[in-house]
Design a protein around this motif. Structure first.
Motif, PDB file in Angstrom:
ATOM      1  N   GLN A   1     -26.724 -41.493  38.215  1.00  0.00           N
ATOM      2  CA  GLN A   1     -25.646 -40.879  38.962  1.00  0.00           C
ATOM      3  C   GLN A   1     -25.036 -39.804  38.106  1.00  0.00           C
ATOM      4  OE1 GLN A   1     -23.520 -44.292  40.027  1.00  0.00           O
ATOM      5  NE2 GLN A   1     -24.715 -44.562  41.869  1.00  0.00           N
ATOM      6  N   PHE A   2     -24.311 -38.977  38.761  1.00  0.00           N
ATOM      7  CA  PHE A   2     -23.577 -37.914  38.124  1.00  0.00           C
ATOM      8  C   PHE A   2     -22.917 -38.392  36.823  1.00  0.00           C
ATOM      9  CE2 PHE A   2     -21.531 -34.176  38.019  1.00  0.00           C
ATOM     10  CZ  PHE A   2     -20.958 -33.688  39.177  1.00  0.00           C
ATOM     11  N   SER A   3     -22.278 -39.557  36.905  1.00  0.00           N
ATOM     12  CA  SER A   3     -21.474 -40.032  35.787  1.00  0.00           C
ATOM     13  C   SER A   3     -22.304 -40.560  34.617  1.00  0.00           C
ATOM     14  CB  SER A   3     -20.536 -41.119  36.279  1.00  0.00           C
ATOM     15  OG  SER A   3     -21.298 -42.062  36.986  1.00  0.00           O
ATOM     16  N   ASN A   4     -23.551 -40.992  34.857  1.00  0.00           N
ATOM     17  CA  ASN A   4     -24.312 -41.463  33.690  1.00  0.00           C
ATOM     18  C   ASN A   4     -25.407 -40.471  33.263  1.00  0.00           C
ATOM     19  OD1 ASN A   4     -26.347 -41.906  35.497  1.00  0.00           O
ATOM     20  ND2 ASN A   4     -26.182 -44.127  35.495  1.00  0.00           N
ATOM     21  N   PHE A   5     -25.216 -39.247  33.621  1.00  0.00           N
ATOM     22  CA  PHE A   5     -26.133 -38.177  33.266  1.00  0.00           C
ATOM     23  C   PHE A   5     -25.655 -37.608  31.929  1.00  0.00           C
ATOM     24  CE2 PHE A   5     -27.958 -34.060  33.240  1.00  0.00           C
ATOM     25  CZ  PHE A   5     -28.859 -33.908  34.281  1.00  0.00           C
ATOM     26  N   LYS A   6     -26.369 -37.963  30.853  1.00  0.00           N
ATOM     27  CA  LYS A   6     -25.879 -37.559  29.521  1.00  0.00           C
ATOM     28  C   LYS A   6     -26.725 -36.428  28.950  1.00  0.00           C
ATOM     29  CE  LYS A   6     -23.789 -41.932  28.175  1.00  0.00           C
ATOM     30  NZ  LYS A   6     -24.502 -43.081  28.756  1.00  0.00           N
ATOM     31  N   PHE A   7     -26.089 -35.553  28.197  1.00  0.00           N
ATOM     32  CA  PHE A   7     -26.783 -34.449  27.540  1.00  0.00           C
ATOM     33  C   PHE A   7     -26.930 -34.781  26.052  1.00  0.00           C
ATOM     34  CE2 PHE A   7     -24.620 -32.572  31.220  1.00  0.00           C
ATOM     35  CZ  PHE A   7     -25.715 -32.015  31.855  1.00  0.00           C
ATOM     36  N   PRO A   8     -27.920 -34.212  25.329  1.00  0.00           N
ATOM     37  CA  PRO A   8     -28.925 -33.299  25.852  1.00  0.00           C
ATOM     38  C   PRO A   8     -29.907 -34.013  26.778  1.00  0.00           C
ATOM     39  CG  PRO A   8     -29.176 -33.606  23.456  1.00  0.00           C
ATOM     40  CD  PRO A   8     -28.037 -34.436  23.876  1.00  0.00           C
ATOM     41  N   CYS A   9     -30.437 -33.223  27.702  1.00  0.00           N
ATOM     42  CA  CYS A   9     -31.356 -33.773  28.685  1.00  0.00           C
ATOM     43  C   CYS A   9     -32.657 -32.965  28.626  1.00  0.00           C
ATOM     44  CB  CYS A   9     -30.701 -33.646  30.057  1.00  0.00           C
ATOM     45  SG  CYS A   9     -31.834 -33.828  31.419  1.00  0.00           S
ATOM     46  N   VAL A  10     -33.781 -33.668  28.602  1.00  0.00           N
ATOM     47  CA  VAL A  10     -35.081 -32.988  28.671  1.00  0.00           C
ATOM     48  C   VAL A  10     -35.602 -33.139  30.093  1.00  0.00           C
ATOM     49  CG1 VAL A  10     -37.501 -33.237  27.972  1.00  0.00           C
ATOM     50  CG2 VAL A  10     -35.735 -32.986  26.236  1.00  0.00           C
ATOM     51  N   GLY A  11     -35.995 -32.024  30.696  1.00  0.00           N
ATOM     52  CA  GLY A  11     -36.505 -32.053  32.072  1.00  0.00           C
ATOM     53  C   GLY A  11     -37.971 -31.677  32.106  1.00  0.00           C
ATOM     54  N   LEU A  12     -38.746 -32.464  32.817  1.00  0.00           N
ATOM     55  CA  LEU A  12     -40.171 -32.154  33.015  1.00  0.00           C
ATOM     56  C   LEU A  12     -40.358 -31.766  34.475  1.00  0.00           C
ATOM     57  CD1 LEU A  12     -43.275 -32.308  32.313  1.00  0.00           C
ATOM     58  CD2 LEU A  12     -43.141 -34.690  33.055  1.00  0.00           C
ATOM     59  N   ILE A  13     -40.837 -30.546  34.699  1.00  0.00           N
ATOM     60  CA  ILE A  13     -41.103 -30.079  36.076  1.00  0.00           C
ATOM     61  C   ILE A  13     -42.608 -29.980  36.247  1.00  0.00           C
ATOM     62  CG2 ILE A  13     -40.762 -28.223  37.756  1.00  0.00           C
ATOM     63  CD1 ILE A  13     -38.320 -27.446  35.728  1.00  0.00           C
ATOM     64  N   VAL A  14     -43.150 -30.769  37.159  1.00  0.00           N
ATOM     65  CA  VAL A  14     -44.603 -30.762  37.384  1.00  0.00           C
ATOM     66  C   VAL A  14     -44.856 -30.600  38.885  1.00  0.00           C
ATOM     67  CG1 VAL A  14     -45.678 -31.906  35.398  1.00  0.00           C
ATOM     68  CG2 VAL A  14     -44.418 -33.295  37.033  1.00  0.00           C
ATOM     69  N   SER A  15     -45.205 -29.372  39.277  1.00  0.00           N
ATOM     70  CA  SER A  15     -45.398 -29.123  40.710  1.00  0.00           C
ATOM     71  C   SER A  15     -46.716 -28.388  40.930  1.00  0.00           C
ATOM     72  CB  SER A  15     -44.217 -28.312  41.243  1.00  0.00           C
ATOM     73  OG  SER A  15     -44.293 -26.999  40.765  1.00  0.00           O
ATOM     74  N   GLY A  16     -46.894 -27.880  42.151  1.00  0.00           N
ATOM     75  CA  GLY A  16     -48.127 -27.163  42.460  1.00  0.00           C
ATOM     76  C   GLY A  16     -48.185 -25.804  41.776  1.00  0.00           C
ATOM     77  N   GLY A  17     -47.034 -25.226  41.496  1.00  0.00           N
ATOM     78  CA  GLY A  17     -47.005 -23.888  40.908  1.00  0.00           C
ATOM     79  C   GLY A  17     -46.483 -23.861  39.483  1.00  0.00           C
ATOM     80  N   HIS A  18     -45.874 -24.952  39.008  1.00  0.00           N
ATOM     81  CA  HIS A  18     -45.225 -24.934  37.696  1.00  0.00           C
ATOM     82  C   HIS A  18     -45.469 -26.206  36.901  1.00  0.00           C
ATOM     83  CE1 HIS A  18     -43.065 -21.898  39.976  1.00  0.00           C
ATOM     84  NE2 HIS A  18     -42.839 -21.323  38.821  1.00  0.00           N
ATOM     85  N   THR A  19     -45.559 -26.043  35.585  1.00  0.00           N
ATOM     86  CA  THR A  19     -45.526 -27.182  34.667  1.00  0.00           C
ATOM     87  C   THR A  19     -44.697 -26.717  33.489  1.00  0.00           C
ATOM     88  OG1 THR A  19     -47.683 -27.935  35.389  1.00  0.00           O
ATOM     89  CG2 THR A  19     -46.919 -28.787  33.283  1.00  0.00           C
ATOM     90  N   GLU A  20     -43.492 -27.246  33.385  1.00  0.00           N
ATOM     91  CA  GLU A  20     -42.546 -26.756  32.378  1.00  0.00           C
ATOM     92  C   GLU A  20     -41.763 -27.913  31.785  1.00  0.00           C
ATOM     93  OE1 GLU A  20     -39.895 -23.870  34.157  1.00  0.00           O
ATOM     94  OE2 GLU A  20     -41.539 -22.504  34.648  1.00  0.00           O
ATOM     95  N   ILE A  21     -41.400 -27.749  30.510  1.00  0.00           N
ATOM     96  CA  ILE A  21     -40.426 -28.664  29.907  1.00  0.00           C
ATOM     97  C   ILE A  21     -39.196 -27.833  29.569  1.00  0.00           C
ATOM     98  CG2 ILE A  21     -39.920 -30.245  28.007  1.00  0.00           C
ATOM     99  CD1 ILE A  21     -42.830 -30.946  27.825  1.00  0.00           C
ATOM    100  N   VAL A  22     -38.032 -28.311  30.007  1.00  0.00           N
ATOM    101  CA  VAL A  22     -36.801 -27.570  29.752  1.00  0.00           C
ATOM    102  C   VAL A  22     -35.797 -28.464  29.043  1.00  0.00           C
ATOM    103  CG1 VAL A  22     -37.061 -26.023  31.746  1.00  0.00           C
ATOM    104  CG2 VAL A  22     -35.818 -28.178  32.020  1.00  0.00           C
ATOM    105  N   LEU A  23     -34.877 -27.824  28.342  1.00  0.00           N
ATOM    106  CA  LEU A  23     -33.791 -28.536  27.677  1.00  0.00           C
ATOM    107  C   LEU A  23     -32.497 -28.166  28.378  1.00  0.00           C
ATOM    108  CD1 LEU A  23     -32.783 -30.245  25.241  1.00  0.00           C
ATOM    109  CD2 LEU A  23     -32.517 -28.078  24.000  1.00  0.00           C
ATOM    110  N   MET A  24     -31.719 -29.178  28.761  1.00  0.00           N
ATOM    111  CA  MET A  24     -30.415 -28.930  29.393  1.00  0.00           C
ATOM    112  C   MET A  24     -29.324 -29.472  28.472  1.00  0.00           C
ATOM    113  SD  MET A  24     -31.153 -30.248  33.268  1.00  0.00           S
ATOM    114  CE  MET A  24     -29.515 -29.867  33.887  1.00  0.00           C
ATOM    115  N   LYS A  25     -28.370 -28.594  28.145  1.00  0.00           N
ATOM    116  CA  LYS A  25     -27.227 -29.054  27.338  1.00  0.00           C
ATOM    117  C   LYS A  25     -25.984 -29.155  28.196  1.00  0.00           C
ATOM    118  CE  LYS A  25     -29.006 -27.263  22.999  1.00  0.00           C
ATOM    119  NZ  LYS A  25     -29.086 -25.999  22.271  1.00  0.00           N
ATOM    120  N   ALA A  26     -26.066 -28.631  29.412  1.00  0.00           N
ATOM    121  CA  ALA A  26     -24.954 -28.700  30.369  1.00  0.00           C
ATOM    122  C   ALA A  26     -25.547 -28.577  31.769  1.00  0.00           C
ATOM    123  CB  ALA A  26     -23.969 -27.568  30.118  1.00  0.00           C
ATOM    124  N   HIS A  27     -24.779 -28.982  32.773  1.00  0.00           N
ATOM    125  CA  HIS A  27     -25.260 -28.869  34.151  1.00  0.00           C
ATOM    126  C   HIS A  27     -25.548 -27.411  34.492  1.00  0.00           C
ATOM    127  CE1 HIS A  27     -25.175 -32.851  35.737  1.00  0.00           C
ATOM    128  NE2 HIS A  27     -23.949 -33.076  35.262  1.00  0.00           N
TER     129      HIS A  27
END
Ligand code: KG4
Ligand code: ZN
Length: 351
Positions: A135-161
């Motif tokens: 949930q919004f409230s237990n979403f802690k940073f830093p956050c690593v995001g993995l995007i795996v789709s038909g057009g993209h494969t990326e790893i991103v770092l999020m330090k804020a929303h």
């Protein structure tokens, strides 16, 4: 706050109504009209056909998403407070249908519209209510995001929303594209990803040793085109009569080659950046082998991070994820002036 999400970046015409209440997102209605049956006969998405189909379907899809809110039918008030529209990345002609529709509705209802990034949407699908644990409230940073789709494969770092630093990406094919192209070589129907993964359930992932692209590159980049070529040469060497009974083992071994390298790099990124949250999104995140092996690897090797993957139906393209991502984009940067609203096939993630 009630947000209408609209998504037309590729071959799904989608609209969703999402409410935000006290830091939680409530999914009121999620409508996805898939064009798979139309594009199946061409073996892939035909942009012109996709855009024309969006034109026909977009208003009925939005109407269906709105009808769920009973008060809309009775009052003349706008049915939502904000429209979140996918502005990119995606197919130009498909994106334009959604963007033009959102702009027209923004003018007609006199409400703000926010241009939203499709890939941010894939990660923010993890905040939708059907998703376990995050949930919004237990979403802690830093956050690593993995995007795996038909057009993209990326790893991103999020330090804020709403802010994303790209730390790795594919150098050639996306993971979903590798699934789809190899599935075509195996004679499976479009879209190949789900078909290949269903076949893999009956096979032995250790049967054949296909290459793990860039496994030891020391960075967070990916490459899947070598795997595709290797499978092509492998198939050419086999006796045609032997192939049908080998297919489940081939599918399972291909899936293992894709999944292993994705898991290895995501875990390494999570460790290197001291991630407290790992978010996964995109159509390939619906893959059962990827979901379970990533969850296992994060919980054993990065125990301080919580790992989240959306429900399978929210991994593939939908507008609910766009509504959630739009909420954060609007919160950070405000609405997009209607005369600035435009489709951008190469829209980068906001930094
Ligand atoms: O995110 P998405 O719906 O559309 C894009 O933004 O590209 O992803 C579609 C991709 C396709 O390549 C499809 O084959 C793949 O996701 N996909 C899967 C599975 N379900 C969908 N790949 C592997 N296993 C699955 N179960
Ligand atoms: Zn997508």
């Amino acid at each position: 706050m009630t947000i209408l999400g609209i998504e037309t970046s590729c071959d799904e015409t989608a609209a969703a109504l999402v409410q935000v209440e006290r830091g939680r997102f409530r999914l009121v209605r999620n409508v996805v009209s898939s064009q798979i049956d139309i594009h199946k006969e061409y073996g892939g998405v035909v942009p012109e056909v996709a855009a024309r189909t969006h034109v026909v379907r977009i208003i009925p899809v939005i109407a269906k998403a709105l009808r769920s809110q009973k008060r809309v039918a009775r009052s003349q008030k706008p049915p939502c407070d904000l429209i979140a529209i996918t502005a990119g990345p995606g197919l130009m002609s498909s994106l334009s249908v959604g963007v033009d529709t959102a702009r027209a509705l923004g003018y007609a209802w006199n409400i703000p519209v926010v241009a939203t990034n499709h890939l941010a949407g894939h990660l923010y699908a993890n905040l939708l209510p059907s998703v376990r644990g995050c949930q919004f409230s237990n979403f802690k940073f830093p956050c690593v995001g993995l995007i795996v789709s038909g057009g993209h494969t990326e790893i991103v770092l999020m330090k804020a929303h709403g802010r994303f630093d790209l730390i790795g990406e594919t150098q050639d094919d996306a993971a979903g594209e590798a699934f789809d192209k190899i599935a075509t070589m195996l004679g499976l129907s479009y879209p190949g990803g789900p078909a290949l993964s269903a076949l893999a359930e009956r096979g032995d992932p250790a049967a054949f040793d296909f290459p793990r692209g860039m496994e030891h590159s020391g960075d967070f980049n990916f490459s899947f085109s070598g795997l595709k070529t290797s499978v092509l040469y492998f198939l050419q060497k086999q006796k045609a009569s032997a192939l049908p009974r080998m297919l489940p083992d081939i599918a399972a071994s291909v899936q293992a080659a894709i999944v292993e390298v994705i898991v290895q790099k995501t875990v390494r990124a999570a460790r290197e950046y001291d991630a407290r949250t790992v978010l996964v999104g995109g159509g390939v995140a619906a893959n059962r082998a990827l979901r379970s092996s990533l969850r296992r690897a994060i919980s054993s090797q990065v125990p301080e991070a919580s790992c989240h993957v959306p429900a399978a139906a929210l991994c593939t393209d939908n507008a609910a994820m766009i509504a959630v991502a739009g909420y954060f984009t609007h919160h950070r940067s405000g609405a997009t002036p209607l005369h600035h609203l435009r489709a951008d096939p190469h829209l980068p993630l906001p930094r």
